[in-house]
Every structure is written in structure tokens, then in C-alpha cells.
Write a protein that holds these residues in place. Structure first.
Motif, mmCIF file in Angstrom:
data_model
loop_
_atom_site.group_PDB
_atom_site.id
_atom_site.type_symbol
_atom_site.label_atom_id
_atom_site.label_comp_id
_atom_site.label_asym_id
_atom_site.label_seq_id
_atom_site.Cartn_x
_atom_site.Cartn_y
_atom_site.Cartn_z
ATOM 1 N N GLY A 1 -26.203 37.787 -44.684
ATOM 2 C CA GLY A 1 -27.354 37.288 -45.406
ATOM 3 C C GLY A 1 -27.073 36.023 -46.352
ATOM 4 O O GLY A 1 -25.869 35.288 -45.970
ATOM 5 N N LEU A 2 -27.607 35.987 -47.623
ATOM 6 C CA LEU A 2 -27.443 34.617 -48.233
ATOM 7 C C LEU A 2 -26.024 34.689 -49.094
ATOM 8 O O LEU A 2 -25.867 33.752 -49.646
ATOM 9 C CB LEU A 2 -28.493 34.460 -49.085
ATOM 10 N N THR A 3 -25.247 35.895 -48.933
ATOM 11 C CA THR A 3 -24.134 35.965 -49.784
ATOM 12 C C THR A 3 -22.788 35.485 -48.932
ATOM 13 O O THR A 3 -21.638 35.709 -49.508
ATOM 14 C CB THR A 3 -23.759 37.453 -50.186
ATOM 15 N N GLY A 4 -23.107 35.102 -47.782
ATOM 16 C CA GLY A 4 -21.847 34.993 -46.790
ATOM 17 C C GLY A 4 -21.887 33.355 -46.344
ATOM 18 O O GLY A 4 -23.028 32.786 -46.589
ATOM 19 N N TYR A 5 -21.020 33.033 -45.658
ATOM 20 C CA TYR A 5 -21.093 31.670 -44.786
ATOM 21 C C TYR A 5 -21.855 31.741 -43.780
ATOM 22 O O TYR A 5 -22.027 32.866 -42.988
ATOM 23 C CB TYR A 5 -19.629 30.997 -44.621
ATOM 24 N N VAL A 6 -22.410 30.575 -43.245
ATOM 25 C CA VAL A 6 -23.258 30.724 -41.751
ATOM 26 C C VAL A 6 -22.196 31.156 -40.819
ATOM 27 O O VAL A 6 -22.591 31.714 -39.932
ATOM 28 C CB VAL A 6 -23.672 29.122 -41.908
ATOM 29 N N SER A 7 -21.112 30.431 -40.962
ATOM 30 C CA SER A 7 -20.020 30.804 -39.831
ATOM 31 C C SER A 7 -19.640 32.375 -39.476
ATOM 32 O O SER A 7 -19.186 32.478 -38.518
ATOM 33 C CB SER A 7 -18.571 29.838 -39.985
ATOM 34 N N GLU A 8 -20.074 33.025 -40.366
ATOM 35 C CA GLU A 8 -19.919 34.533 -40.168
ATOM 36 C C GLU A 8 -20.719 35.148 -39.212
ATOM 37 O O GLU A 8 -20.195 36.278 -38.500
ATOM 38 C CB GLU A 8 -20.103 35.372 -41.613
ATOM 39 N N ALA A 9 -21.695 34.421 -38.829
ATOM 40 C CA ALA A 9 -22.463 34.854 -37.650
ATOM 41 C C ALA A 9 -21.881 34.750 -36.402
ATOM 42 O O ALA A 9 -22.180 35.077 -35.135
ATOM 43 C CB ALA A 9 -23.722 34.037 -37.657
ATOM 44 N N GLY B 1 -30.043 23.820 -31.428
ATOM 45 C CA GLY B 1 -28.895 24.333 -32.309
ATOM 46 C C GLY B 1 -29.372 24.980 -33.485
ATOM 47 O O GLY B 1 -28.808 26.144 -33.842
ATOM 48 N N VAL B 2 -30.334 24.350 -34.128
ATOM 49 C CA VAL B 2 -30.740 25.046 -35.401
ATOM 50 C C VAL B 2 -31.362 26.380 -34.985
ATOM 51 O O VAL B 2 -31.120 27.132 -35.658
ATOM 52 C CB VAL B 2 -31.873 23.967 -36.074
ATOM 53 N N VAL B 3 -32.195 26.515 -34.010
ATOM 54 C CA VAL B 3 -32.822 27.729 -33.756
ATOM 55 C C VAL B 3 -31.979 28.648 -33.310
ATOM 56 O O VAL B 3 -31.992 29.934 -33.940
ATOM 57 C CB VAL B 3 -33.855 27.517 -32.420
ATOM 58 N N ALA B 4 -30.894 28.440 -32.473
ATOM 59 C CA ALA B 4 -29.964 29.365 -32.000
ATOM 60 C C ALA B 4 -28.894 29.902 -33.209
ATOM 61 O O ALA B 4 -28.692 31.009 -33.388
ATOM 62 C CB ALA B 4 -28.837 28.748 -31.005
ATOM 63 N N VAL B 5 -28.701 28.916 -34.207
ATOM 64 C CA VAL B 5 -27.724 29.277 -35.309
ATOM 65 C C VAL B 5 -28.537 30.159 -36.343
ATOM 66 O O VAL B 5 -28.082 31.066 -36.765
ATOM 67 C CB VAL B 5 -27.360 28.275 -35.808
ATOM 68 N N SER C 1 -19.373 40.140 -33.793
ATOM 69 C CA SER C 1 -20.839 40.051 -33.656
ATOM 70 C C SER C 1 -21.828 39.915 -32.397
ATOM 71 O O SER C 1 -21.204 39.090 -31.424
ATOM 72 C CB SER C 1 -21.159 38.690 -34.584
ATOM 73 N N GLY C 2 -22.647 40.678 -32.075
ATOM 74 C CA GLY C 2 -23.413 40.503 -31.174
ATOM 75 C C GLY C 2 -24.109 39.486 -30.579
ATOM 76 O O GLY C 2 -24.533 38.801 -29.589
ATOM 77 N N TYR C 3 -24.210 38.352 -31.658
ATOM 78 C CA TYR C 3 -24.752 37.178 -31.605
ATOM 79 C C TYR C 3 -23.856 36.017 -31.745
ATOM 80 O O TYR C 3 -24.142 34.812 -31.989
ATOM 81 C CB TYR C 3 -25.720 36.907 -32.496
ATOM 82 N N ALA C 4 -22.553 36.579 -31.329
ATOM 83 C CA ALA C 4 -21.498 35.373 -31.550
ATOM 84 C C ALA C 4 -21.618 34.275 -30.757
ATOM 85 O O ALA C 4 -21.456 33.018 -31.108
ATOM 86 C CB ALA C 4 -19.969 36.053 -31.500
ATOM 87 N N TRP C 5 -22.175 34.412 -29.570
ATOM 88 C CA TRP C 5 -22.203 33.416 -28.637
ATOM 89 C C TRP C 5 -23.523 32.529 -28.316
ATOM 90 O O TRP C 5 -23.482 31.568 -28.557
ATOM 91 C CB TRP C 5 -22.199 33.796 -27.125
ATOM 92 N N THR C 6 -24.261 33.388 -29.261
ATOM 93 C CA THR C 6 -25.731 32.501 -29.707
ATOM 94 C C THR C 6 -25.346 31.623 -30.652
ATOM 95 O O THR C 6 -25.761 30.369 -30.671
ATOM 96 C CB THR C 6 -26.732 33.457 -30.297
ATOM 97 N N TYR C 7 -24.587 32.038 -31.637
ATOM 98 C CA TYR C 7 -23.976 31.060 -32.676
ATOM 99 C C TYR C 7 -23.259 29.803 -32.091
ATOM 100 O O TYR C 7 -23.640 28.772 -32.339
ATOM 101 C CB TYR C 7 -23.248 31.615 -33.674
ATOM 102 N N ARG C 8 -22.432 30.314 -31.365
ATOM 103 C CA ARG C 8 -21.360 29.142 -30.811
ATOM 104 C C ARG C 8 -22.028 28.279 -29.856
ATOM 105 O O ARG C 8 -22.065 26.861 -29.985
ATOM 106 C CB ARG C 8 -20.286 29.724 -30.045
ATOM 107 N N LEU C 9 -23.040 28.602 -29.027
ATOM 108 C CA LEU C 9 -23.931 27.644 -28.369
ATOM 109 C C LEU C 9 -24.642 26.999 -29.450
ATOM 110 O O LEU C 9 -25.145 25.525 -28.873
ATOM 111 C CB LEU C 9 -24.846 28.651 -27.439
ATOM 112 N N GLY C 10 -25.231 27.197 -30.384
ATOM 113 C CA GLY C 10 -26.032 26.560 -31.292
ATOM 114 C C GLY C 10 -25.052 25.519 -31.897
ATOM 115 O O GLY C 10 -25.378 24.346 -31.990
ATOM 116 N N VAL C 11 -23.792 25.924 -32.044
ATOM 117 C CA VAL C 11 -22.941 25.101 -32.816
ATOM 118 C C VAL C 11 -22.642 23.936 -31.859
ATOM 119 O O VAL C 11 -22.505 22.603 -32.049
ATOM 120 C CB VAL C 11 -21.727 25.442 -33.365
#
Length: 226
Positions: A44-52, A29-33, A57-67
């Protein structure tokens, strides 16, 4: 007696297996997110992690799978905790459900939240689930740290993690209300999530340790379930 010993050994084995898989889920999960946050189009650091995880986003499913992997880790940690830590297990199970909801409900671009931004229903559901999930994990740390039924290593790790996570969580909440979305909230959120992930991984390692299982069996005379 023999049946009791066999049942106790089986229960300890299942809990240790759940802890081992939980640790693996934390890593995945940590690696994927992290990949989604670093490689995605977020600010980057100015936004929420959830914005990924926003839809475009082309990495939306990578993020969701990590979550989803992190949600599974919380559920498995809840199952791996001994019966004496049932309140902490309930908190972790609650965190797992809310983490799953946070990953399933996508926020809009920028993940806007009040009071500084106009939010959609999905933004509120996503944000609320994320807040409750994080709070549940922090309270689980505190519960284990204060529980006389927790092993020394579990209690010490939880106390150290809670000592860092609790003020961080308070700072994140205060910054969101006073400052709003920006680098301050972004950095604090990432540090808080890192502490939570490290605690989850460390707890999983302690619960899965063969020496711990053998020690518990010896203290209980091999006749009682964990």
C-alpha cells in the motif's frame, strides 16, 4: 510556397496525431499501474509503486505494461513538441528510455535501495532508471516553462506542474536518504507521479487541439512548417 505549406500542414498533423496517441498512452499507463498497485500484493502507501512489478506479483505484467505505455507516451510527447522545444523533447526522450528500462528491469521484493537497505544490481538499475526518468520529466517541465518558443498554454501548464513537481521531487529524494522506505516516501512518490501524469495528459491535449493547429497555421500564413 505550396509545397512548403503542404509539408508544414503534414508535419503539424503528424505531431497532433502523436500527441493524441500520447494522451491515450498516459491514460492506459496510469490505469494499468494503478490497478497493479491497488490490487497487487504490495504494502500500500508504505512502499514504492515499483513493488507492484516484482516477479512474484500476480499483477507484475499489468504493472509492466502500464510502465511501457507511459514510456511510449513520453516518446510520443517528445515527437509532438515543436522544433522550438527541442531541448525539452530530448529530455522527454531520455525519460522514455529510462522509463522503459525501469519497466524491463524488475526490482527484488521490497525494491530495496541504499542507504538503509542492501540492494541487488537489478534494484540499483531499476531505481536509478526510475529516478532519472522522473528527473527528466521534471526538467522538461521547467524547460518548457522557461522557453520563449512555447505557446502560452504549454508554458503556463508546465510552470504550474513544475512549481508542484520540483519541491515534491526534492522531498522524495531527501526522504529516501534520511528516512528510507515508508509511508512518507510512498505518499510523496505517488503525488509526484500523479502530477507528472496530469502534466503529460494536459500537454498532450494542448498539442492535439485542432484550434491550436489552425491558429499556428494562420499566424504562419500557412507557408511554414511547425
Amino acid at each position: 510556397m505550396a509545397d512548403g505549406a503542404t509539408t508544414g500542414t503534414a508535419v503539424r498533423g503528424l505531431r497532433a496525431a502523436a500527441a493524441s496517441v500520447a494522451g491515450a498512452c498516459v491514460v492506459v499507463g496510469v490505469v494499468a499501474v494503478t490497478v497493479a498497485v491497488v490490487a497487487g500484493p504490495g504494502p500500500g502507501l508504505t512502499g514504492y509503486v515499483s513493488e507492484a512489478g516484482v516477479t512474484d506479483s500476480g499483477y507484475a505484467w499489468t504493472y509492466r505494461l502500464g510502465v511501457f505505455a507511459l514510456a511510449a507516451a513520453l516518446a510520443l510527447l517528445a515527437a509532438a513538441l515543436p522544433a522550438t522545444l527541442r531541448p525539452a523533447a530530448v529530455l522527454l526522450a531520455t525519460g522514455a528510455v529510462c522509463t522503459l528500462l525501469s519497466g524491463a528491469v524488475t526490482c527484488s521484493a521490497g525494491c530495496p535501495l541504499p542507504p538503509f537497505e542492501r540492494a541487488t544490481v537489478a534494484d540499483l538499475v531499476h531505481g536509478g532508471a526510475s529516478v532519472v526518468a522522473t528527473a527528466a520529466v521534471v526538467f522538461a517541465m521547467i524547460t518548457i516553462a522557461l522557453s520563449p518558443g512555447a505557446d502560452g498554454p504549454l508554458r503556463r501548464l508546465a510552470a504550474g506542474a513544475a512549481g508542484v513537481a520540483l519541491p515534491l521531487a526534492g522531498a522524495v529524494g531527501l526522504a529516501m536518504l534520511v528516512v528510507g522506505r515508508g509511508s512518507l516516501v510512498g505518499v510523496l512518490e505517488r503525488v509526484l507521479l500523479t502530477v507528472a501524469a496530469a502534466w503529460g495528459l494536459g500537454t498532450a491535449a494542448i498539442l492535439a487541439a485542432p484550434g491550436r493547429r489552425a491558429g499556428r497555421a494562420a499566424r504562419g500564413g500557412g507557408t511554414m512548417a511547425a
